[in-house]
Write a protein that holds these residues in place. Sequence first.
Motif, PDB file in Angstrom:
ATOM      1  N   ALA A 185       0.847  -1.194   0.000  1.00  0.00           N
ATOM      2  CA  ALA A 185       0.000   0.000   0.000  1.00  0.00           C
ATOM      3  C   ALA A 185       0.878   1.238   0.000  1.00  0.00           C
ATOM      4  CB  ALA A 185      -0.911   0.005   1.224  1.00  0.00           C
ATOM      5  N   ILE A 186       0.338   2.320  -0.498  1.00  0.00           N
ATOM      6  CA  ILE A 186       1.022   3.614  -0.476  1.00  0.00           C
ATOM      7  C   ILE A 186       0.095   4.623   0.174  1.00  0.00           C
ATOM      8  CG2 ILE A 186       2.406   3.068  -2.510  1.00  0.00           C
ATOM      9  CD1 ILE A 186       0.543   4.826  -4.157  1.00  0.00           C
ATOM     10  N   PRO A 187       0.617   5.762   0.652  1.00  0.00           N
ATOM     11  CA  PRO A 187      -0.210   6.711   1.399  1.00  0.00           C
ATOM     12  C   PRO A 187      -1.456   7.211   0.671  1.00  0.00           C
ATOM     13  CG  PRO A 187       2.107   7.208   1.728  1.00  0.00           C
ATOM     14  CD  PRO A 187       2.056   6.135   0.688  1.00  0.00           C
ATOM     15  N   SER A 188      -1.439   7.219  -0.655  1.00  0.00           N
ATOM     16  CA  SER A 188      -2.608   7.721  -1.385  1.00  0.00           C
ATOM     17  C   SER A 188      -3.647   6.637  -1.634  1.00  0.00           C
ATOM     18  CB  SER A 188      -2.181   8.336  -2.723  1.00  0.00           C
ATOM     19  OG  SER A 188      -1.500   7.392  -3.521  1.00  0.00           O
ATOM     20  N   ASP A 189      -3.436   5.421  -1.116  1.00  0.00           N
ATOM     21  CA  ASP A 189      -4.448   4.367  -1.224  1.00  0.00           C
ATOM     22  C   ASP A 189      -5.605   4.643  -0.266  1.00  0.00           C
ATOM     23  OD1 ASP A 189      -3.191   2.911  -3.148  1.00  0.00           O
ATOM     24  OD2 ASP A 189      -2.366   1.401  -1.783  1.00  0.00           O
ATOM     25  N   PRO A 190      -6.836   4.292  -0.633  1.00  0.00           N
ATOM     26  CA  PRO A 190      -7.959   4.412   0.305  1.00  0.00           C
ATOM     27  C   PRO A 190      -7.754   3.515   1.511  1.00  0.00           C
ATOM     28  CG  PRO A 190      -8.748   4.114  -1.949  1.00  0.00           C
ATOM     29  CD  PRO A 190      -7.273   3.841  -1.962  1.00  0.00           C
ATOM     30  N   VAL A 191      -8.172   3.990   2.676  1.00  0.00           N
ATOM     31  CA  VAL A 191      -8.066   3.192   3.892  1.00  0.00           C
ATOM     32  C   VAL A 191      -9.400   3.090   4.620  1.00  0.00           C
ATOM     33  CG1 VAL A 191      -7.436   5.106   5.432  1.00  0.00           C
ATOM     34  CG2 VAL A 191      -6.667   2.789   5.968  1.00  0.00           C
ATOM     35  N   SER A 192     -10.331   4.022   4.374  1.00  0.00           N
ATOM     36  CA  SER A 192     -11.603   3.979   5.095  1.00  0.00           C
ATOM     37  C   SER A 192     -12.747   4.497   4.243  1.00  0.00           C
ATOM     38  CB  SER A 192     -11.524   4.784   6.393  1.00  0.00           C
ATOM     39  OG  SER A 192     -11.594   6.173   6.123  1.00  0.00           O
ATOM     40  N   ILE A 193     -13.923   3.971   4.531  1.00  0.00           N
ATOM     41  CA  ILE A 193     -15.177   4.515   4.000  1.00  0.00           C
ATOM     42  C   ILE A 193     -16.072   4.759   5.209  1.00  0.00           C
ATOM     43  CG2 ILE A 193     -17.185   4.137   2.541  1.00  0.00           C
ATOM     44  CD1 ILE A 193     -15.538   2.246   0.838  1.00  0.00           C
ATOM     45  N   LEU A 194     -16.362   6.024   5.480  1.00  0.00           N
ATOM     46  CA  LEU A 194     -17.245   6.399   6.585  1.00  0.00           C
ATOM     47  C   LEU A 194     -18.562   6.882   6.005  1.00  0.00           C
ATOM     48  CD1 LEU A 194     -14.997   8.315   9.144  1.00  0.00           C
ATOM     49  CD2 LEU A 194     -16.157   6.144   9.498  1.00  0.00           C
ATOM     50  N   TYR A 195     -19.647   6.290   6.455  1.00  0.00           N
ATOM     51  CA  TYR A 195     -20.963   6.666   5.938  1.00  0.00           C
ATOM     52  C   TYR A 195     -21.550   7.826   6.737  1.00  0.00           C
ATOM     53  CZ  TYR A 195     -21.225   2.994   2.500  1.00  0.00           C
ATOM     54  OH  TYR A 195     -20.991   2.215   1.391  1.00  0.00           O
ATOM     55  N   THR A 196     -22.065   8.800   6.000  1.00  0.00           N
ATOM     56  CA  THR A 196     -22.644   9.989   6.605  1.00  0.00           C
ATOM     57  C   THR A 196     -23.886  10.385   5.834  1.00  0.00           C
ATOM     58  OG1 THR A 196     -22.204  12.292   7.257  1.00  0.00           O
ATOM     59  CG2 THR A 196     -21.226  11.548   5.203  1.00  0.00           C
ATOM     60  N   SER A 197     -24.798  11.091   6.474  1.00  0.00           N
ATOM     61  CA  SER A 197     -26.040  11.485   5.822  1.00  0.00           C
ATOM     62  C   SER A 197     -25.781  12.471   4.702  1.00  0.00           C
ATOM     63  CB  SER A 197     -27.001  12.103   6.838  1.00  0.00           C
ATOM     64  OG  SER A 197     -27.463  11.132   7.744  1.00  0.00           O
ATOM     65  N   GLY A 198     -26.621  12.411   3.676  1.00  0.00           N
ATOM     66  CA  GLY A 198     -26.480  13.322   2.550  1.00  0.00           C
ATOM     67  C   GLY A 198     -27.820  13.746   2.006  1.00  0.00           C
ATOM     68  N   SER A 199     -27.816  14.760   1.177  1.00  0.00           N
ATOM     69  CA  SER A 199     -29.060  15.318   0.652  1.00  0.00           C
ATOM     70  C   SER A 199     -29.737  14.401  -0.344  1.00  0.00           C
ATOM     71  CB  SER A 199     -28.785  16.674  -0.001  1.00  0.00           C
ATOM     72  OG  SER A 199     -27.821  16.544  -1.018  1.00  0.00           O
ATOM     73  N   SER A 238     -11.575   8.004   2.313  1.00  0.00           N
ATOM     74  CA  SER A 238     -10.368   8.714   2.738  1.00  0.00           C
ATOM     75  C   SER A 238      -9.145   7.826   2.557  1.00  0.00           C
ATOM     76  CB  SER A 238     -10.462   9.137   4.205  1.00  0.00           C
ATOM     77  OG  SER A 238     -11.505  10.079   4.395  1.00  0.00           O
ATOM     78  N   THR A 239      -8.026   8.452   2.249  1.00  0.00           N
ATOM     79  CA  THR A 239      -6.771   7.727   2.087  1.00  0.00           C
ATOM     80  C   THR A 239      -5.975   7.734   3.390  1.00  0.00           C
ATOM     81  OG1 THR A 239      -5.500   9.678   1.446  1.00  0.00           O
ATOM     82  CG2 THR A 239      -6.692   8.523  -0.309  1.00  0.00           C
ATOM     83  N   HIS A 240      -4.911   6.928   3.426  1.00  0.00           N
ATOM     84  CA  HIS A 240      -3.993   6.954   4.573  1.00  0.00           C
ATOM     85  C   HIS A 240      -3.471   8.373   4.779  1.00  0.00           C
ATOM     86  CE1 HIS A 240      -3.437   2.508   5.013  1.00  0.00           C
ATOM     87  NE2 HIS A 240      -3.739   2.510   3.722  1.00  0.00           N
ATOM     88  N   ALA A 241      -3.071   9.026   3.692  1.00  0.00           N
ATOM     89  CA  ALA A 241      -2.507  10.374   3.791  1.00  0.00           C
ATOM     90  C   ALA A 241      -3.532  11.373   4.312  1.00  0.00           C
ATOM     91  CB  ALA A 241      -1.981  10.821   2.424  1.00  0.00           C
ATOM     92  N   ASN A 242      -4.787  11.271   3.874  1.00  0.00           N
ATOM     93  CA  ASN A 242      -5.843  12.147   4.381  1.00  0.00           C
ATOM     94  C   ASN A 242      -5.966  12.050   5.889  1.00  0.00           C
ATOM     95  OD1 ASN A 242      -8.094  11.308   1.629  1.00  0.00           O
ATOM     96  ND2 ASN A 242      -6.565  12.925   1.726  1.00  0.00           N
ATOM     97  N   VAL A 243      -6.070  10.812   6.374  1.00  0.00           N
ATOM     98  CA  VAL A 243      -6.289  10.583   7.804  1.00  0.00           C
ATOM     99  C   VAL A 243      -5.097  11.062   8.624  1.00  0.00           C
ATOM    100  CG1 VAL A 243      -6.688   8.836   9.580  1.00  0.00           C
ATOM    101  CG2 VAL A 243      -7.832   8.643   7.361  1.00  0.00           C
ATOM    102  N   LEU A 244      -3.885  10.710   8.194  1.00  0.00           N
ATOM    103  CA  LEU A 244      -2.698  11.072   8.971  1.00  0.00           C
ATOM    104  C   LEU A 244      -2.486  12.578   9.010  1.00  0.00           C
ATOM    105  CD1 LEU A 244      -0.235   8.252   7.894  1.00  0.00           C
ATOM    106  CD2 LEU A 244      -1.436   8.489  10.071  1.00  0.00           C
ATOM    107  N   PHE A 245      -2.749  13.262   7.902  1.00  0.00           N
ATOM    108  CA  PHE A 245      -2.621  14.718   7.925  1.00  0.00           C
ATOM    109  C   PHE A 245      -3.591  15.321   8.930  1.00  0.00           C
ATOM    110  CE2 PHE A 245      -4.209  18.881   6.809  1.00  0.00           C
ATOM    111  CZ  PHE A 245      -3.046  19.629   6.740  1.00  0.00           C
ATOM    112  N   ALA A 246      -4.849  14.880   8.896  1.00  0.00           N
ATOM    113  CA  ALA A 246      -5.849  15.430   9.813  1.00  0.00           C
ATOM    114  C   ALA A 246      -5.477  15.157  11.266  1.00  0.00           C
ATOM    115  CB  ALA A 246      -7.228  14.843   9.491  1.00  0.00           C
ATOM    116  N   VAL A 247      -5.016  13.943  11.551  1.00  0.00           N
ATOM    117  CA  VAL A 247      -4.636  13.590  12.928  1.00  0.00           C
ATOM    118  C   VAL A 247      -3.500  14.482  13.421  1.00  0.00           C
ATOM    119  CG1 VAL A 247      -3.618  11.785  14.366  1.00  0.00           C
ATOM    120  CG2 VAL A 247      -5.473  11.226  12.774  1.00  0.00           C
TER     121      VAL A 247
END
Length: 516
Positions: free
Chosen positions: A164-178, A187-196
């Motif tokens: 795997a590389i940091p730009s690979d997807p790591v999670s799918i979180l379900y949220t309400s939408g219109s 979200s990717t590994h890189a997305n999550v780690l940057f936010a953390v």
Amino acid sequence: MADRLPELSVEQLEFSAGEENSLRLLSDLVTRAAARWPDRTAVVCAHRTVTFAELRDAAAAAAGELRRAGLARGERVVIACEDPASVLALLLATAAAGAVHVLAEPELPGYAARHLLTDAAPARVLADASSSLAAAARAENLPVGQLRPFSLPVPARTAPEAAAIPSDPVSILYTSGSTGRPKGVVSTHANVLFAVRAIARRLRLTPDDVIGCVLPLTFDYGLYQLYLGLYSGAAVALGHGVDAGPGLVRFLLRHEVTVLPSVAGLTWSLCRLAERQSRRPPLRMLTNTGAALSPRLAARAREAFPGIDVVAMYGLTECKRVSVLLPEEWQERPTSVGRPLDDTEVLVLCPRTGQVLPPGEEGELVVRGPHLARGYWGDPQLTAQRFRRVGPAQETMLFTGDRGRVDAEGYVYVSGRDDDVYKANGFRVSAAEIALAAEDIPGVEKAHCLPGREDRPARLAVVTGRPAEEIRRELTDRIEWFKVPDHIRALAALPLRRNGKTDTAALEALLTGGTA
């Protein structure tokens, strides 16, 4: 539109370079934490207390089991367990195996469970054997297992990471939408780690902190407390049920909680409970996101807990966090949600022209930064609508759907939304989703939900001959409890416009006691 990247300071560059050497994938969080604080408590809950080293070993053992079971890179794994420590170990194991986790409540109502399983199309479901989600997965002929990471033998050596590389997807979180159906945010590994990293730095979390989390882990605000603990070395005390209600103060005292992630309703309850007791938990900080934190509520929290830092934040599942208002900034800007995270920019666009508005003018809030999610799982149309390529460099930016403004000093203010998504005690809820779930109930011909706003709660109108209380009971079998409106009314018919669509103004008058 802005065509240059935000500048980085020398300190930010040094921080980013140093961290990227050891943190590439989400699973690296536990490897790094166990190397720094092996014997310190990582997670404590009703089921168990786990050190960072024990968590690392459990995640490695579970990752090995998943690989041996044939789990391939990029495949989805639904995780739904009552034991939150096991949930965290399985999240890290899935990441280490190169797969994508989809977190769900074990007792997710059948209507919502069927949608999630059909939409995510998982290769495997890891769920408590007796849970409703496991039953729904078996009905769909999906592979279902009950992997217990803390009961697995610790591998003699850590298995090699998946390719795997940091730009690979790591999670799918379900949220309400219109759209009326919960949407999966990828979200990717890189997305999550940057936010953390960005959130932990802004909140100044330390290894001496104990984060008390009574929020659901399927709520990204709750889930990220686990990651923040791994990054900062703080222990995370996890509670649920009575711990989020009358037992909240006892929970905070028992675990000596210093940091409480909260939403407005929970903060009101905390203040009421604390005012009746002589002992106070050692809270040093209370954070808020979801619904707005009113100046009155922030002041009451400070009165109940003298010296506490109250931190207002703004975020969306699509990028986790946008801005943070530091405690020392609250006095001058009590209605702001703070300045954007490092390396993040918030623009305000005119809804008519799409032009960037000057400071102080209100429009749609648009976010750019490394934490923007990839988009929505299996929905390229919605992804293109919310994640748009703009500017000379065709950079992807998140169009939040929120109205607001940014002042001359860069502080963000949020005033509301333009669609039918609203907040119910910190949770994003879709009025269209509620209506669709109601129409799934036998005997309901048509339904329309008026979204909640600051001055009134959500209200559901159903065309049916059945009593409203029966509709309420059946709704709880189809959607999560916090989505069920308090106000449900059975009608003979919905007021319609000439085009056949619901006349919302007439329905509003009808539900408030007037005539349509």
